[in-house]
Every structure is written in structure tokens, then in C-alpha cells.
Design a protein around this motif. Sequence first.
Motif, PDB file in Angstrom:
ATOM      1  N   TYR A 464      48.570  39.280  41.187  1.00 57.62           N
ATOM      2  CA  TYR A 464      47.152  39.258  40.827  1.00 57.62           C
ATOM      3  C   TYR A 464      46.297  38.993  42.065  1.00 57.62           C
ATOM      4  O   TYR A 464      45.284  39.669  42.297  1.00 57.62           O
ATOM      5  N   THR A 468      43.351  41.326  43.705  1.00 63.36           N
ATOM      6  CA  THR A 468      41.964  40.912  43.434  1.00 63.36           C
ATOM      7  C   THR A 468      41.407  39.914  44.442  1.00 63.36           C
ATOM      8  O   THR A 468      40.190  39.740  44.517  1.00 63.36           O
ATOM      9  N   ARG A 470      41.822  36.819  44.080  1.00 60.30           N
ATOM     10  CA  ARG A 470      41.534  35.617  43.301  1.00 60.30           C
ATOM     11  C   ARG A 470      42.782  35.179  42.529  1.00 60.30           C
ATOM     12  O   ARG A 470      43.812  35.845  42.567  1.00 60.30           O
ATOM     13  N   ALA A 494      41.832  41.327  35.667  1.00 52.90           N
ATOM     14  CA  ALA A 494      41.828  41.855  37.035  1.00 52.90           C
ATOM     15  C   ALA A 494      41.046  43.164  37.104  1.00 52.90           C
ATOM     16  O   ALA A 494      40.405  43.472  38.113  1.00 52.90           O
ATOM     17  N   ILE A 497      37.504  42.697  37.863  1.00 52.86           N
ATOM     18  CA  ILE A 497      37.176  42.284  39.228  1.00 52.86           C
ATOM     19  C   ILE A 497      37.160  43.467  40.172  1.00 52.86           C
ATOM     20  O   ILE A 497      36.312  43.570  41.065  1.00 52.86           O
ATOM     21  N   THR A 498      38.101  44.390  39.999  1.00 51.72           N
ATOM     22  CA  THR A 498      38.200  45.529  40.904  1.00 51.72           C
ATOM     23  C   THR A 498      38.609  46.786  40.147  1.00 51.72           C
ATOM     24  O   THR A 498      39.450  46.732  39.240  1.00 51.72           O
ATOM     25  N   ASP A 506      46.559  45.780  34.454  1.00 54.05           N
ATOM     26  CA  ASP A 506      45.971  44.494  34.092  1.00 54.05           C
ATOM     27  C   ASP A 506      46.743  43.849  32.938  1.00 54.05           C
ATOM     28  O   ASP A 506      47.002  42.641  32.925  1.00 54.05           O
TER      29      ASP A 506
END
Length: 577
Positions: A464, A468, A470, A494, A497-498, A506
Amino acid sequence: MQVRPNSLSVETGQYSSAGRKAQNQDFHGAMVPDGQALLHKGVALAIADGISSSPVAHVAAETAVKSFLSDYYCTSEAWSVKTAATRVIAATNSWLNSQTRLAGDRDLGHVCTFSALVLKGRKAHLFHVGDSRIWRLDGQSLDQLTEDHTVRISETESYLGRALGMSASMEIDYAALDLRAGDVFLLTTDGVHGFLSPKQLATTVLTSDDLDAAAKALADQALAAGSDDNLTVQIVRVDAVAEPSAAELLSEEGMLPPAPVPHVPGHFEGFHLLRQLHASSRSHIFLAENGATGDRVALKFPSMDLRGDADYLRRFALEEWVARRISSPHVLKAASYPSDREILFLATEFVEGQTLRQWMTDNPAPDLETARDILEQIVRGLGAFHRKDMVHQDLRPENIMIDASGTVKIIDFGSVRIAGVMEAAPALDTPEILGTHQYTAPEVFLGYLGTEFSDQFSLGVIAYEMLTGRLPYGANVARATSERAQSALRYRSAAAITERVPDWVDSALCKAVHPVPGKRYDVLSAFLADLRRPNPTFASDRFVPLAERDPVGFWQLVSAGLALLCFVLFYQLLGNP
């Protein structure tokens, strides 16, 4: 038998007879090793009874016992008793069943009952299939620890429901019990316990100091009581149960005093020190050359601040033990020493490259295929640990190296949990949190021991973060120290986020880092497969709340709504003075 202090000490007695039958189809055996075999594998006893209808049942019984006692001691000492014994028994069952299929009739095949007892550390491990029995003497009474796998048709008719060699796949009963000094265990075939009561068995053992004589006496009593079957008895009495010392557990390495941190450049124990690679509160690592071979190696030295911590030194010494027992291109290898060591430090191969942490810094937005390639190599390395019954417990980007050729290697074994070693010394097996909190699985914060599912969680967090930048739960996992708090953990998509992360990827990440271990993947290969192609069991149109998909937009929308509401209320107040 006499055993040195700080080790398991037992006495055994055995007897077997054909009884009134022409042939003895029972077989039994015991192994009471010494030294490291006693420490890492323990004492093993096994008993088998071939089915009376088969002319080759005695071969099955002998094969089952001999294979178990020889092959069990050849398995990796890193394996737990359960893993080692069940794999050996399964292999024996497979061979016996192949011979039974050749016979074309189960009643004429290689079929037998089987019971085994392994005493290791402070535990007794039982393995059982069929109607032989394992008992434990408790005070004046005898407790039956196994359950007969017989199917009764009537008071006079019954047949075996389970036995070795009966089918290609076989379920064997397993149990583990606490072991105490003074414990007495009996293993018997049905020619004995079918004709003697538990009280008769207990009385004979309690009134005899000679266990061999007690075993024979029990067989004679069963014969006198009308037994028409083969008669076999094994007895083992535990004289002492003691925790092995750290020195015994870690062989000679555990007795070495910690090495001082050397100066560079210079020479040390046959190595030429070149430069320091890393220094932290837990260790110091140097690049060096082996004076005998010229090979470049990494030398690891214990922390100056922790050299008085016995647990830390035990784990430090275990790192090399781990490295020498795992063979994988994706796991750091142990290196050789120019001469025998007199102080404790570690030599490993030198990996010329960068940590995954540095790689992630240099590549903040990797494409999906590159990330998958790295993750697949990590999984191959983790698989090498798990096949040896080891859990890494500290998988994080700083403990993963990528060399100049792109090969990924797992390093740093200071937190590895080794099932076989921890069975030998259970006092060392504590639920202490050894890994880095951001990558540690939620169940560990509840006091549970690390498992393969815990390593999977750490891998999922790494995946993850690679994609990402993060963490899936931020810093909330370390603060969730109750089941209620963990049930409140919410995975952040995820894909929100992107755009580089498709919804189906994801979903795979979400499953791998689920707070509940049982809801993660059964095997790591399934996780990799779902990173390669969409899993149809995941709903492609899974609803993702706006707050998860676009937190900034969500709060902008909320703010706009509140502003509109305030305007309406203000307008109404103006219209109604």
C-alpha cells in the motif's frame, strides 16, 4: 537413563508379544537422544497395530513406526513438533496407501493404527489415528488421552473408521499437553486395553519400579484375561523437566561474550574493516573483507547499550542460526569466518544496493508492474521463512534490500519467531512487540503471538505504501489496543489516493491488511494472484463513500451545504422580524 542438567530426563519400558496369534502384527519403538537432538526434537515413542485381515499388516506397522522415528529426527529443528510430525506421518500414509491401492482390497493392504508421543521442552505432543491408545497416569487413575476411531455396528461387530494407509488423505488427531516431572504415559494396542480396565493398568504401573517389567506384566495380565490379539505396551516416566539454558539453546554461540564495536579502518578477527555502513541503538554494521577469501561481507556488532540485555543477545545470536537454515536468493545469507570466533558478532553477505525505503523515496510514484515485481520477490523470501515454521515479525522497508541487479532480499532476523526453538524454550516465546509499530499486525497489539498472517499484514502495508506513499490506517493501528478499537479501524481506499491503483488492486490490498487475521488471504500466492488480475469475488462496483474517495471534496461539499443552510436561516430571520 542419565541426562545432563537442564534437559529433559525420562525412563522407558516396552514389551510386545504375538500372544495367542501366530504372528505379531504390532510394532513399537522409542528414541531418547541426547545433545542437540534432545533439545530441538525431544523424546519420541510410537506404536502401531496392523489390521488382522491383511497378510502384510505387520509390514505396515513396522514401516509406520520406523519411518516416524527416523524421519522425524531428520526434519528441520526450526519446525514445530506438530509441523514435523504431521508431515512425516502424511508421507508415510501416502506410501502405505499406494501399496494398499496396488492390493486392490483395503483388508489385504498396508493398513495399521498409529499413535505417537513426543516429549519436548515442557510439552507432550500426541498424534493418533486408529484404536491404539495413549494414556496418562494422574495420581491413582489413568486418563485416556486419545479417542478410538472405530465404528460399532453392534455389540460384537465394529471396524476401523480411520487408519494409516486406508485412504490417500488422512486426518490425524493432535493434542499438546503441559508436561510435568513425575508424569507417566502409556501406549497400548487393543490386545491389552481391550481386556484390562484403566484401574488394572494404573495399579500395575504404580506398583512397579522397573518399567520393562511393568510392561510385560500388563501383557501377561491381558493374556490371562482372555486376550486373543497381539499385545504391546510402552511406558515412559518423566523424571525431570527443565528449561534449557540460553547457551544450550543457541549452541556455542550463545556462550560467546559480545564483541566490542571496532574502529575503521583496521583488522578484526581475520577481517579487514573498510567502512561503517549503519549504526543505530540496536546494532552497528561494517563493510569488511574476509582476510582468507577476499570476499566482501557485512559485519554486525551488538549495541553497546544493550550488551547487558540477555534476551537481546539471545536474539542477536539467533540471527545467524536463522540465516544458515534458510536457502533463498531473496533472504540474506550467512558468511564464513576466517577463524573460530571467541566473541559474538555476525558475518553475512554484503548486499550492494539500497533499502526499499530509499528506493521508495527515489521512486515516489512507481508503476504497478514494478511494484508487483518487488512484492513477488518479497513473497518468495517470506515463503522460505514460513516453510521453516518461522515468522519474520519485523517486515518493513528498512529491512528489505534491492541490489544493483534488482534482486530483492529480506534482511535483519532479530525479531524472527522460530516455532521449533520456542517449543524447546517457551520462556523465550513472549508476545512482546518486536516489529516496527506502523507495520505490525493489529492482533499483536492484543497480545497474540505473530503468525504468517501477521507477516502478510506487514507485506500488505508495504504494498500500500509503495503505491500511495501513505499507510492504510495511518498511525491508528498502534493505538488500537482493544478489540473494540480495532473494529473501528477503517481502511482508506488506495484507489481514492491515486489513479495508478485500479479498484480490483485496491480490493486485494484491503483484504491483505484486514484487521482480522482470518479475513486475510489463506496464502500469500493468492494475494499476488489478485494483484495480477481482477478477482471476480470482489465486487467491481463496490461503493466507496465520497469521504473515502475524495476527502477534500467531501468537506468542501459539507462546508458549502452548511453555508447554504446558514444563508436560508438568515433570510428567514430577515423575513420574520
